[in-house]
Design a protein around this motif. Structure first.
Motif, PDB file in Angstrom:
ATOM      1  N   ALA A   1       0.816  -1.221   0.004  1.00 13.19           N
ATOM      2  CA  ALA A   1       0.110   0.094  -0.050  1.00 13.19           C
ATOM      3  C   ALA A   1       0.797   1.223  -0.112  1.00 13.19           C
ATOM      4  CB  ALA A   1      -0.839   0.016   1.259  1.00 13.19           C
ATOM      5  N   ASP A   2       0.280   2.389  -0.489  1.00 11.08           N
ATOM      6  CA  ASP A   2       1.091   3.543  -0.676  1.00 11.08           C
ATOM      7  C   ASP A   2       0.982   4.465   0.588  1.00 11.08           C
ATOM      8  OD1 ASP A   2      -1.711   4.231  -1.066  1.00 11.08           O
ATOM      9  OD2 ASP A   2      -1.309   5.252  -2.852  1.00 11.08           O
ATOM     10  N   THR A   3       0.382   3.818   1.850  1.00  7.49           N
ATOM     11  CA  THR A   3       0.166   4.695   2.941  1.00  7.49           C
ATOM     12  C   THR A   3       1.114   3.728   4.160  1.00  7.49           C
ATOM     13  OG1 THR A   3      -1.764   3.851   3.680  1.00  7.49           O
ATOM     14  CG2 THR A   3      -1.690   5.824   2.337  1.00  7.49           C
ATOM     15  N   ASP A   4       1.258   4.623   5.191  1.00  9.62           N
ATOM     16  CA  ASP A   4       1.893   3.853   6.354  1.00  9.62           C
ATOM     17  C   ASP A   4       0.999   2.715   7.110  1.00  9.62           C
ATOM     18  OD1 ASP A   4       4.421   4.716   5.844  1.00  9.62           O
ATOM     19  OD2 ASP A   4       3.880   6.499   7.355  1.00  9.62           O
ATOM     20  N   GLU A   5      -0.285   3.152   7.161  1.00 14.52           N
ATOM     21  CA  GLU A   5      -1.405   2.312   7.719  1.00 14.52           C
ATOM     22  C   GLU A   5      -1.688   1.134   6.819  1.00 14.52           C
ATOM     23  OE1 GLU A   5      -3.004   2.284  10.600  1.00 14.52           O
ATOM     24  OE2 GLU A   5      -1.153   3.482  11.277  1.00 14.52           O
ATOM     25  N   GLY A   6      -1.368   1.239   5.294  1.00 10.79           N
ATOM     26  CA  GLY A   6      -1.852   0.362   4.542  1.00 10.79           C
ATOM     27  C   GLY A   6      -3.293   0.489   4.274  1.00 10.79           C
ATOM     28  N   TYR A   7      -3.968  -0.671   3.887  1.00  5.66           N
ATOM     29  CA  TYR A   7      -5.534  -0.737   3.354  1.00  5.66           C
ATOM     30  C   TYR A   7      -6.144  -0.932   4.864  1.00  5.66           C
ATOM     31  CZ  TYR A   7      -3.774  -0.681  -1.291  1.00  5.66           C
ATOM     32  OH  TYR A   7      -3.106  -0.431  -2.430  1.00  5.66           O
ATOM     33  N   ASP A   8      -7.208  -0.410   5.205  1.00  3.52           N
ATOM     34  CA  ASP A   8      -7.950  -0.724   6.419  1.00  3.52           C
ATOM     35  C   ASP A   8      -9.327  -1.503   5.906  1.00  3.52           C
ATOM     36  OD1 ASP A   8      -9.245   1.407   5.023  1.00  3.52           O
ATOM     37  OD2 ASP A   8     -10.381   2.044   6.587  1.00  3.52           O
ATOM     38  N   ASN A   9      -9.802  -1.613   4.629  1.00  3.33           N
ATOM     39  CA  ASN A   9     -10.975  -2.361   4.229  1.00  3.33           C
ATOM     40  C   ASN A   9     -10.375  -3.256   3.081  1.00  3.33           C
ATOM     41  OD1 ASN A   9     -14.121  -1.360   5.245  1.00  3.33           O
ATOM     42  ND2 ASN A   9     -12.430  -0.312   5.985  1.00  3.33           N
ATOM     43  N   ILE A  10     -10.760  -4.480   3.272  1.00  2.84           N
ATOM     44  CA  ILE A  10     -10.205  -5.401   2.259  1.00  2.84           C
ATOM     45  C   ILE A  10     -11.545  -6.382   1.703  1.00  2.84           C
ATOM     46  CG2 ILE A  10      -8.977  -7.823   1.729  1.00  2.84           C
ATOM     47  CD1 ILE A  10      -7.029  -5.316   2.018  1.00  2.84           C
ATOM     48  N   ILE A  11     -11.584  -6.182   0.472  1.00  5.11           N
ATOM     49  CA  ILE A  11     -12.666  -7.007  -0.204  1.00  5.11           C
ATOM     50  C   ILE A  11     -12.297  -8.267  -0.639  1.00  5.11           C
ATOM     51  CG2 ILE A  11     -14.407  -6.839  -2.226  1.00  5.11           C
ATOM     52  CD1 ILE A  11     -13.716  -3.429  -1.984  1.00  5.11           C
ATOM     53  N   ILE A  12     -12.950  -9.287  -0.452  1.00  8.55           N
ATOM     54  CA  ILE A  12     -12.563 -10.665  -0.907  1.00  8.55           C
ATOM     55  C   ILE A  12     -13.931 -11.467  -1.670  1.00  8.55           C
ATOM     56  CG2 ILE A  12     -10.705 -11.328   0.525  1.00  8.55           C
ATOM     57  CD1 ILE A  12     -12.294 -12.594   2.645  1.00  8.55           C
TER      58      ILE A  12
ATOM     59  N   ALA B   1     -17.612  -9.947  -7.363  1.00 11.21           N
ATOM     60  CA  ALA B   1     -16.838  -8.946  -6.467  1.00 11.21           C
ATOM     61  C   ALA B   1     -16.332  -8.024  -7.098  1.00 11.21           C
ATOM     62  CB  ALA B   1     -16.273  -9.494  -5.160  1.00 11.21           C
ATOM     63  N   ARG B   2     -15.212  -8.505  -7.987  1.00 13.13           N
ATOM     64  CA  ARG B   2     -14.175  -7.702  -8.640  1.00 13.13           C
ATOM     65  C   ARG B   2     -14.758  -6.427  -9.694  1.00 13.13           C
ATOM     66  NH1 ARG B   2      -9.305  -9.156 -12.771  1.00 13.13           N
ATOM     67  NH2 ARG B   2     -10.931  -9.529 -14.309  1.00 13.13           N
ATOM     68  N   SER B   3     -15.874  -7.028 -10.177  1.00 14.36           N
ATOM     69  CA  SER B   3     -16.701  -6.096 -11.096  1.00 14.36           C
ATOM     70  C   SER B   3     -17.706  -4.968 -10.449  1.00 14.36           C
ATOM     71  CB  SER B   3     -17.569  -7.100 -12.008  1.00 14.36           C
ATOM     72  OG  SER B   3     -16.728  -7.673 -12.972  1.00 14.36           O
ATOM     73  N   ALA B   4     -17.998  -5.417  -9.184  1.00 12.51           N
ATOM     74  CA  ALA B   4     -19.188  -4.773  -8.496  1.00 12.51           C
ATOM     75  C   ALA B   4     -18.741  -3.770  -7.602  1.00 12.51           C
ATOM     76  CB  ALA B   4     -20.047  -5.882  -7.821  1.00 12.51           C
ATOM     77  N   ILE B   5     -17.740  -3.889  -6.809  1.00  9.17           N
ATOM     78  CA  ILE B   5     -17.450  -3.080  -5.730  1.00  9.17           C
ATOM     79  C   ILE B   5     -16.216  -2.344  -6.064  1.00  9.17           C
ATOM     80  CG2 ILE B   5     -16.646  -2.972  -3.156  1.00  9.17           C
ATOM     81  CD1 ILE B   5     -18.055  -5.858  -2.924  1.00  9.17           C
ATOM     82  N   ASN B   6     -16.225  -0.986  -5.990  1.00 12.22           N
ATOM     83  CA  ASN B   6     -15.375  -0.059  -6.340  1.00 12.22           C
ATOM     84  C   ASN B   6     -14.749   0.520  -5.257  1.00 12.22           C
ATOM     85  OD1 ASN B   6     -13.605   2.047  -7.177  1.00 12.22           O
ATOM     86  ND2 ASN B   6     -15.068   2.987  -8.501  1.00 12.22           N
ATOM     87  N   PRO B   7     -13.376   0.214  -4.628  1.00 11.63           N
ATOM     88  CA  PRO B   7     -13.181   0.641  -3.258  1.00 11.63           C
ATOM     89  C   PRO B   7     -12.782   2.102  -3.214  1.00 11.63           C
ATOM     90  CG  PRO B   7     -11.404  -0.425  -4.703  1.00 11.63           C
ATOM     91  CD  PRO B   7     -12.526  -0.630  -5.302  1.00 11.63           C
ATOM     92  N   VAL B   8     -12.632   2.788  -4.301  1.00 11.84           N
ATOM     93  CA  VAL B   8     -12.655   4.305  -4.395  1.00 11.84           C
ATOM     94  C   VAL B   8     -13.828   4.950  -3.928  1.00 11.84           C
ATOM     95  CG1 VAL B   8     -12.040   6.388  -5.874  1.00 11.84           C
ATOM     96  CG2 VAL B   8     -10.701   4.368  -6.128  1.00 11.84           C
ATOM     97  N   LYS B   9     -14.973   4.212  -4.330  1.00  9.79           N
ATOM     98  CA  LYS B   9     -16.331   4.933  -3.815  1.00  9.79           C
ATOM     99  C   LYS B   9     -16.461   4.665  -2.197  1.00  9.79           C
ATOM    100  CE  LYS B   9     -18.170   6.618  -7.758  1.00  9.79           C
ATOM    101  NZ  LYS B   9     -18.933   7.706  -7.753  1.00  9.79           N
ATOM    102  N   LEU B  10     -16.025   3.596  -1.879  1.00  4.36           N
ATOM    103  CA  LEU B  10     -15.996   3.383  -0.369  1.00  4.36           C
ATOM    104  C   LEU B  10     -15.233   4.361   0.225  1.00  4.36           C
ATOM    105  CD1 LEU B  10     -15.691  -0.440  -0.190  1.00  4.36           C
ATOM    106  CD2 LEU B  10     -17.773   0.924  -0.554  1.00  4.36           C
TER     107      LEU B  10
ATOM    108  N   SER C   1     -23.418  -9.463  -3.947  1.00  2.53           N
ATOM    109  CA  SER C   1     -23.852  -8.474  -4.710  1.00  2.53           C
ATOM    110  C   SER C   1     -24.776  -8.730  -5.618  1.00  2.53           C
ATOM    111  CB  SER C   1     -22.262  -7.760  -5.549  1.00  2.53           C
ATOM    112  OG  SER C   1     -21.466  -7.526  -4.599  1.00  2.53           O
ATOM    113  N   PRO C   2     -25.383  -7.396  -6.353  1.00  5.10           N
ATOM    114  CA  PRO C   2     -26.679  -7.780  -7.441  1.00  5.10           C
ATOM    115  C   PRO C   2     -26.070  -8.355  -8.550  1.00  5.10           C
ATOM    116  CG  PRO C   2     -26.671  -5.755  -6.283  1.00  5.10           C
ATOM    117  CD  PRO C   2     -25.491  -6.216  -6.002  1.00  5.10           C
ATOM    118  N   ILE C   3     -27.085  -9.418  -9.163  1.00  3.76           N
ATOM    119  CA  ILE C   3     -26.532  -9.936 -10.445  1.00  3.76           C
ATOM    120  C   ILE C   3     -27.751  -9.528 -11.420  1.00  3.76           C
ATOM    121  CG2 ILE C   3     -25.230 -11.764  -9.503  1.00  3.76           C
ATOM    122  CD1 ILE C   3     -27.734 -13.732 -10.083  1.00  3.76           C
ATOM    123  N   THR C   4     -27.597 -10.149 -12.716  1.00  3.68           N
ATOM    124  CA  THR C   4     -28.754  -9.589 -13.439  1.00  3.68           C
ATOM    125  C   THR C   4     -30.025  -9.857 -13.223  1.00  3.68           C
ATOM    126  OG1 THR C   4     -26.955 -10.614 -15.111  1.00  3.68           O
ATOM    127  CG2 THR C   4     -29.056 -10.071 -16.036  1.00  3.68           C
TER     128      THR C   4
END
Length: 369
Positions: A45-56, A61-70, A254-257
């Protein structure tokens, strides 16, 4: 030198030569993939604290959840999407531990896709396709001890499951791996760096490839009796790891079709995950049940019948997910109470004809991702 000592020396030399040959073959024949890239990003990560929320999770999930929006909504300081196409429930557990080695993880958002729970065929090669990219650490050693001691050693200690052996492929691999982009873990060196749309940031792809019609998908049949003990054990380990390390665990679907959600197996899977998460004392949200007023959506907002979101819907869904995480969402009005209500909304509001899925399959992984 005695014959006994010479015998041991020869053994060590032989093992070293074999190990060297395996490394050379891996280098020449294994394409540069997304897994190598994304694990490196999660660990740096580019900060000392690193990532505080991890999506697995997996590809949904990769298509649906944009971490920047969070992050923008204040639901996280620095979220990261570690969902990988083909990521099994077992993979998610070890990826969580790996990410927690390098980051101060406070929350895990776990996207539950029933296709990786129900009749998921464990296979010699595909079981290893994420493990092999884990850096050498106590996490990797634990993975070997827990899962791989009974497997073919060639699968465990090499990447032969994904070798490309044609001369042109080998030459391309050597060219890519000698580049600065590969050494610097740049997305430019990843063999597949577009997933129906460009890589945005932090593990999220913004899909924008709209087709004339949905890409057909074989839908995995729901069979609760087909859930293996290994899958349940891995989920339980994930829950216990989060509790032991004071990490908030939020499970979602996450929602599907829309047509697939009401004609497929979402209702049965959602009911099962609701019971399971209640048993373990974990929050669970079936976002297929979001009302059409809360998250307007049609089949046109997805790439395929299976339910991989396009980027515009993913951004809107991520905003709603953030509001739920922040407890700013009135869940009594944001969600339908039943799938019957969802079905009524889908058919009345969007004039969608029922679909009958007669072609079912066991899940196929996308190896080079």
């Amino acid at each position: 030198m005695s014959n006994k000592i010479l015998k041991y020396v020869r053994t060590v030399v032989f093992i070293a030569i074999v190990a060297g040959l395996v490394r050379c073959m891996d280098y020449a024949m294994m394409p540069s993939g997304y897994i190598r890239y994304i694990i490196h990003e999660a660990d740096n990560a580019d900060t000392d604290e690193g990532y505080d929320n991890i999506i697995i999770g997996a590809s949904h999930a990769r298509s649906a959840i944009n971490p920047v929006k969070l992050d923008e909504a204040g639901a996280s300081d620095n979220a990261f999407n570690l969902a990988i196409p083909g990521e099994t429930v077992t993979d998610s557990y070890y990826l969580l531990m790996e990410s927690d080695r390098h980051n101060n993880v406070k929350r895990v958002i776990y996207d539950l896709d029933y296709q990786y729970w129900c009749n998921y065929a464990e296979r010699e090669f595909e079981d290893c396709f994420i493990y092999t990219w884990l850096p050498f650490s106590n996490v990797k050693l634990k993975y070997i001890a827990d899962n791989l001691l009974t497997k073919d050693f060639r699968t465990v200690y090499s990447k032969r499951w994904a070798y490309e052996i044609s001369p042109s492929a080998i030459m391309n691999n050597l060219k890519v791996k000698s580049s600065a982009a590969y050494r610097n873990y740049s997305m430019d060196a990843v063999e597949i760096h577009d997933a129906g749309g460009p890589y945005a940031a932090k593990g999220f792809f913004y899909r924008d490839m709209k087709m004339d019609s949905l890409v057909p998908s074989d839908i995995v049949a729901w069979d609760e009796s087909g859930i293996s003990d290994k899958v349940l054990d891995s989920f339980e380990k994930t829950v216990q790891y989060c509790k032991k390390n004071n990490i908030e665990l939020v499970c979602v679907t996450s929602p599907i079709t829309p047509t697939t959600s009401v004609n497929g197996y979402s209702e049965q899977a959602g009911a099962y995950f609701t019971r399971l998460c209640e048993e373990y004392g974990v929050e669970y949200y079936d976002f297929n049940l979001l009302t059409m007023d809360t998250l307007p959506r049609t089949d046109d907002d997805f790439f395929d019948e299976e339910g991989h979101m396009l980027g515009e819907l993913a951004d809107r869904y991520s905003d709603i997910l953030a509001s739920v995480l922040l407890d700013k969402c009135d869940k009594s009005t944001a969600f339908y109470g039943t799938y019957a209500q969802l079905e009524l909304a889908v058919y009345e509001n969007y004039v969608t004809k029922p679909v009958s899925y007669t072609h079912l399959r066991a899940h196929e992984t996308t190896l080079h991702l």
